[in-house]
Every structure is written in C-alpha cells, then in structure tokens.
Design a protein around this motif. Structure first.
Motif, PDB file in Angstrom:
ATOM      1  N   PHE A 226      43.358  22.279  46.352  1.00 19.90           N
ATOM      2  CA  PHE A 226      42.317  23.340  46.115  1.00 19.90           C
ATOM      3  C   PHE A 226      41.787  23.808  47.747  1.00 19.90           C
ATOM      4  O   PHE A 226      40.978  24.392  47.471  1.00 19.90           O
ATOM      5  CB  PHE A 226      41.357  22.760  45.437  1.00 19.90           C
ATOM      6  CG  PHE A 226      41.234  22.844  44.136  1.00 19.90           C
ATOM      7  CD1 PHE A 226      41.368  24.179  43.252  1.00 19.90           C
ATOM      8  CD2 PHE A 226      41.640  21.612  43.153  1.00 19.90           C
ATOM      9  CE1 PHE A 226      41.834  24.219  42.109  1.00 19.90           C
ATOM     10  CE2 PHE A 226      41.677  22.175  42.019  1.00 19.90           C
ATOM     11  CZ  PHE A 226      42.082  22.663  40.980  1.00 19.90           C
ATOM     12  N   SER A 227      42.961  23.829  48.639  1.00 21.51           N
ATOM     13  CA  SER A 227      42.679  23.983  50.306  1.00 21.51           C
ATOM     14  C   SER A 227      43.057  25.671  50.545  1.00 21.51           C
ATOM     15  O   SER A 227      43.117  25.569  51.662  1.00 21.51           O
ATOM     16  CB  SER A 227      42.844  22.734  51.134  1.00 21.51           C
ATOM     17  OG  SER A 227      41.584  21.836  51.012  1.00 21.51           O
ATOM     18  N   PHE A 228      44.278  25.600  49.715  1.00 24.28           N
ATOM     19  CA  PHE A 228      44.957  26.350  49.517  1.00 24.28           C
ATOM     20  C   PHE A 228      44.557  27.904  49.204  1.00 24.28           C
ATOM     21  O   PHE A 228      43.878  28.065  48.078  1.00 24.28           O
ATOM     22  CB  PHE A 228      46.788  26.647  49.186  1.00 24.28           C
ATOM     23  CG  PHE A 228      47.680  25.502  50.046  1.00 24.28           C
ATOM     24  CD1 PHE A 228      48.010  25.717  50.566  1.00 24.28           C
ATOM     25  CD2 PHE A 228      47.452  23.660  49.533  1.00 24.28           C
ATOM     26  CE1 PHE A 228      48.781  25.038  51.785  1.00 24.28           C
ATOM     27  CE2 PHE A 228      48.079  22.702  50.124  1.00 24.28           C
ATOM     28  CZ  PHE A 228      48.876  23.486  51.058  1.00 24.28           C
ATOM     29  N   PHE A 229      44.468  28.610  50.138  1.00 18.16           N
ATOM     30  CA  PHE A 229      43.612  30.360  49.188  1.00 18.16           C
ATOM     31  C   PHE A 229      44.412  31.170  48.748  1.00 18.16           C
ATOM     32  O   PHE A 229      43.805  31.180  47.665  1.00 18.16           O
ATOM     33  CB  PHE A 229      43.989  31.048  50.778  1.00 18.16           C
ATOM     34  CG  PHE A 229      42.806  32.649  50.757  1.00 18.16           C
ATOM     35  CD1 PHE A 229      41.814  32.557  50.851  1.00 18.16           C
ATOM     36  CD2 PHE A 229      43.767  33.532  50.303  1.00 18.16           C
ATOM     37  CE1 PHE A 229      41.008  33.413  50.454  1.00 18.16           C
ATOM     38  CE2 PHE A 229      42.923  35.398  50.044  1.00 18.16           C
ATOM     39  CZ  PHE A 229      42.306  34.752  50.187  1.00 18.16           C
ATOM     40  N   THR A 230      45.624  30.908  48.622  1.00 20.38           N
ATOM     41  CA  THR A 230      46.930  30.870  47.448  1.00 20.38           C
ATOM     42  C   THR A 230      45.951  31.127  46.332  1.00 20.38           C
ATOM     43  O   THR A 230      46.646  31.287  44.977  1.00 20.38           O
ATOM     44  CB  THR A 230      48.437  30.716  47.140  1.00 20.38           C
ATOM     45  OG1 THR A 230      48.452  31.477  48.584  1.00 20.38           O
ATOM     46  CG2 THR A 230      49.279  31.041  46.705  1.00 20.38           C
ATOM     47  N   ILE A 231      46.263  29.383  46.326  1.00 20.37           N
ATOM     48  CA  ILE A 231      45.368  28.271  45.631  1.00 20.37           C
ATOM     49  C   ILE A 231      44.437  28.837  44.137  1.00 20.37           C
ATOM     50  O   ILE A 231      44.320  29.573  42.746  1.00 20.37           O
ATOM     51  CB  ILE A 231      45.624  26.825  44.836  1.00 20.37           C
ATOM     52  CG1 ILE A 231      47.098  26.206  45.415  1.00 20.37           C
ATOM     53  CG2 ILE A 231      45.387  26.391  43.575  1.00 20.37           C
ATOM     54  CD1 ILE A 231      47.968  27.276  43.704  1.00 20.37           C
ATOM     55  N   LEU A 232      43.497  29.029  45.228  1.00 18.50           N
ATOM     56  CA  LEU A 232      42.413  29.471  45.040  1.00 18.50           C
ATOM     57  C   LEU A 232      41.983  31.028  44.498  1.00 18.50           C
ATOM     58  O   LEU A 232      41.619  31.205  43.026  1.00 18.50           O
ATOM     59  CB  LEU A 232      41.287  29.640  45.806  1.00 18.50           C
ATOM     60  CG  LEU A 232      40.733  27.750  46.760  1.00 18.50           C
ATOM     61  CD1 LEU A 232      39.861  28.120  47.919  1.00 18.50           C
ATOM     62  CD2 LEU A 232      40.089  27.216  45.357  1.00 18.50           C
ATOM     63  N   THR A 233      43.330  32.111  44.934  1.00 15.32           N
ATOM     64  CA  THR A 233      42.735  32.982  44.668  1.00 15.32           C
ATOM     65  C   THR A 233      43.267  33.315  43.195  1.00 15.32           C
ATOM     66  O   THR A 233      43.324  34.196  42.906  1.00 15.32           O
ATOM     67  CB  THR A 233      43.535  34.102  46.021  1.00 15.32           C
ATOM     68  OG1 THR A 233      42.499  33.922  47.370  1.00 15.32           O
ATOM     69  CG2 THR A 233      43.537  35.619  45.388  1.00 15.32           C
ATOM     70  N   ASN A 234      44.751  33.369  43.183  1.00 18.21           N
ATOM     71  CA  ASN A 234      45.328  32.730  41.749  1.00 18.21           C
ATOM     72  C   ASN A 234      44.990  32.186  40.859  1.00 18.21           C
ATOM     73  O   ASN A 234      44.377  32.683  39.504  1.00 18.21           O
ATOM     74  CB  ASN A 234      47.091  32.342  42.434  1.00 18.21           C
ATOM     75  CG  ASN A 234      47.754  33.142  42.243  1.00 18.21           C
ATOM     76  OD1 ASN A 234      48.736  33.657  42.299  1.00 18.21           O
ATOM     77  ND2 ASN A 234      48.542  32.850  43.618  1.00 18.21           N
ATOM     78  N   VAL A 235      43.762  31.105  40.927  1.00 18.36           N
ATOM     79  CA  VAL A 235      42.751  30.713  39.481  1.00 18.36           C
ATOM     80  C   VAL A 235      41.569  31.771  39.753  1.00 18.36           C
ATOM     81  O   VAL A 235      41.821  31.974  38.500  1.00 18.36           O
ATOM     82  CB  VAL A 235      42.287  29.287  40.596  1.00 18.36           C
ATOM     83  CG1 VAL A 235      40.710  28.943  39.399  1.00 18.36           C
ATOM     84  CG2 VAL A 235      43.271  28.347  40.537  1.00 18.36           C
ATOM     85  N   LEU A 236      41.454  32.471  40.502  1.00 21.03           N
ATOM     86  CA  LEU A 236      39.917  33.770  40.516  1.00 21.03           C
ATOM     87  C   LEU A 236      40.979  34.791  39.324  1.00 21.03           C
ATOM     88  O   LEU A 236      40.150  35.411  38.577  1.00 21.03           O
ATOM     89  CB  LEU A 236      39.596  34.169  41.939  1.00 21.03           C
ATOM     90  CG  LEU A 236      38.529  35.033  41.527  1.00 21.03           C
ATOM     91  CD1 LEU A 236      37.904  35.085  41.229  1.00 21.03           C
ATOM     92  CD2 LEU A 236      38.583  35.951  43.427  1.00 21.03           C
ATOM     93  N   VAL A 237      42.342  35.246  40.429  1.00 23.71           N
ATOM     94  CA  VAL A 237      42.743  35.986  38.815  1.00 23.71           C
ATOM     95  C   VAL A 237      42.092  35.752  37.767  1.00 23.71           C
ATOM     96  O   VAL A 237      43.015  36.624  36.930  1.00 23.71           O
ATOM     97  CB  VAL A 237      44.570  36.445  39.770  1.00 23.71           C
ATOM     98  CG1 VAL A 237      44.888  37.414  39.173  1.00 23.71           C
ATOM     99  CG2 VAL A 237      43.674  36.981  41.100  1.00 23.71           C
TER     100      VAL A 237
END
Length: 213
Positions: A47-58
């Motif tokens: 959960f430190s990856f911007f990719t993961i956080l942003t894909n979760v947001l999407v």
C-alpha cells in the motif's frame, strides 16, 4: 453532490471495477508470494505504491457508481470534479510507468498481465470513461489546487517512511540510490505533471462548454 450516474456510466463502471479489483487482488497475491520481508512489512509496502492506492481508488469509485449510485459515496464519485481528479491520478500512473519505469524490469507470466492491467489497461479505460461519459462543462480552474493534496501527501508519506524504513517504492525517489536533491527534483517534476495535466483536463472542459457540447 453529483447527479445519478447514467446507465451507460454504470455499465462501464462495472467493467472497470471488476478489472480493477481483479488486478489489485492478484498483485497482492503476487507480492505476498514473492515477498522478501515479513508479511506485515510486505502489506505496508504493497500500500506504499501510488499505483496500488490509485487503482484501489478507481476500483472503489467504479464500484460505487455501479452498485451504489444513489448512496452518498455514489453521488460523490459521480461529481465531475471528483471524476476528473481521479482521471488525473490514474493517467499519471500510466504515463510514469510507461515512459519512465517500464524499462526497470521485465515481468513475466501472470505478473506481466497484472502489470498491464494496473499500468495500461485501467488508466486507458478510465481516461476513455472521462472523455466519453463525464460531464465537463462546469469544471473550474480553482479545483486544480485541492486535487494536488493527494499526491503531495503521498510523496511526504513515502519520504518519511523511507527515511525510517529504508524502503522507497520507486527508483526516482530512492535515497539509497540517488542524492536527496535528485529525489526532490524528481518529485517536484512529478507534481508539476499532476498540475499541468489537471489544467489540461479543466481546459478541455472549458472548450467543451464553449463549443456547446
């Protein structure tokens, strides 16, 4: 609050939500399978990856538009400003990976498919979603500044946590490998990218209003 999503928006959101959650869950499985640290540390790193956080947001946004459009979350995520901000975030994910990070490794098998979903397919689908289905005519220039809060907070988080743990999720901010001033230049450039893309999307909204679309 935003208006009720259209039927087309709900159907499209369902597709993106399913793909998004599938990609995130599979990536979580893969990072645990190939972990080099404790389970707890691996989860924090995930959960430190911007990719993961942003894909979760999407994925969460699209799930609300699909299954709970009349809820407070559904109305919030149907707001053009909210959808435009998320479009900026996930588009940056795609651009940074494909222009900067893709050459850093060569994933194979399932990891390759998951990588493409997270960094190419979902960013492209959400950008198309914004272009085709999101009303843009009421976007305002002043909205751009609050949209920067998420990336700024994220950058501060990974700098602080990296200083404490030694783990940095991306090479362009990894103080173990580059100098501090290089990291600050890189993150400053990234924030400029967020700002410019935000201005561009608001500008598209202004042009849409001017053309009467």
């Amino acid at each position: 609050m935003g208006k009720q999503p259209t039927r087309a928006m709900q159907v499209y959101s369902a597709i993106v939500a399913i793909l998004g959650w599938t990609a995130v869950v599979l990536q979580f499985y893969l990072i645990l399978l190939n972990r080099t640290a404790s389970v707890a540390e691996t989860i924090v790193r995930f959960f430190s990856f911007f990719t993961i956080l942003t894909n979760v947001l999407v994925a969460f946004c699209c799930t609300m538009l699909w299954l709970r459009p009349g809820s407070s979350w559904g109305r919030h995520f149907s707001m053009p400003g909210t959808l435009t901000a998320i479009t900026v975030y996930i588009t940056i994910v795609g651009l940074v990976y494909n222009l900067v990070l893709r050459s850093y490794w060569d994933p194979l098998g399932l990891q390759l498919w998951v990588d493409e979903l997270l960094h190419s397919v979902i960013p492209s689908l959400f950008l198309i979603f914004w272009i085709v289905l999101v009303p843009k005519t009421h976007l305002q220039w002043k909205e751009v500044f609050p949209w920067l809060i998420y990336p700024i907070v994220y950058i501060l988080f990974i700098i602080v946590r990296g200083a404490l743990s030694g783990f940095y999720p991306y090479p362009f901010i990894d103080i173990n490998k580059i100098a501090w001033h290089e990291a600050f230049v890189n993150t400053g450039g990234l924030l400029v990218g967020f700002f410019v893309l935000s201005l561009l999307l608001v500008g598209v909204g202004k042009l849409s209003r001017g053309s009467g679309r």
